[in-house]
Scaffold this active site. Sequence first.
Site: not given
Ligand code: FE
Ligand code: ZN
Length: 250
Positions: A49, A51, A53-54, A107, A124, A162
């Site tokens: 996805h 985001h 942090d990905h 998410h 996530d 995570h």
């Molecule tokens: Fe994340």
């Molecule tokens: Zn995420």
Amino acid sequence: MPVAAFQDNYIWVVHDGRSAAVVDPGDAAPVETFLARHGLALCAILATHHHPDHVGGIARLVEQHRVPVFGPRAEPIPALTQAVGEGDTAAIAALGIEFSVLEIPGHTRAHIAYYRPGTLFCGDTLFAGGCGRIFEGTPEQMFASLQKLAALPDDTQVYCAHEYTLANLRFARAVEPENAALQAREARERARRAEAQPTVPSALGAERATNPFLRCGEPAVMAAASARLGAPLSDPVRVFAAIREWKNRF
Ligand code: FE
Ligand code: ZN
């Protein structure tokens, strides 16, 4: 193999000793370090996805490595070359493996998972002992997505993105204080974290036995959600929505 990134992200690396595919590289530097240390050539990037942090490391990685970037068709993924959705296959030629793509919105609105027998990369959406927050989808979508993942075989290893497990299990215990499998798991995972070991991956069978978000039809979870809301709930989707809300404030 996990590569730790940021505070609590895992970037997963699938490799055969020569070639490596990475899942959700939120940062390029730890990936480059891992590749160099193990003498691996990057061969593919898989994103679940959009985001940061990905996907935050993708642009820098593709500057250094000309590799395909798989990701959800309907999300802004940097340098995306292979837009995929439900029923598509992500074939990693250099590794001789392929993943089925599952759409698991909730998410984010087009979040996907990569699955091959024994292995699930779910970003996530499903976490060890918990689930992701609902940012772009609805509780109905997230519930359906989790049910889709829960239908995979018991021995599927769940590689989430995570290390949230201990906090998730603490919440799970608030929902289901009498669940013996949950108590045992929490003790086991605490011991792992005390030795700085990852608690991920986990087996899907263990998730079904201990993760409250996969247990919304269980009487104990329904009772806890109802008590929390002060109204009797019987629809598993409403139970799910209630415990997700509860977790947001926990
Ligand atoms: Fe994340
Ligand atoms: Zn995420």
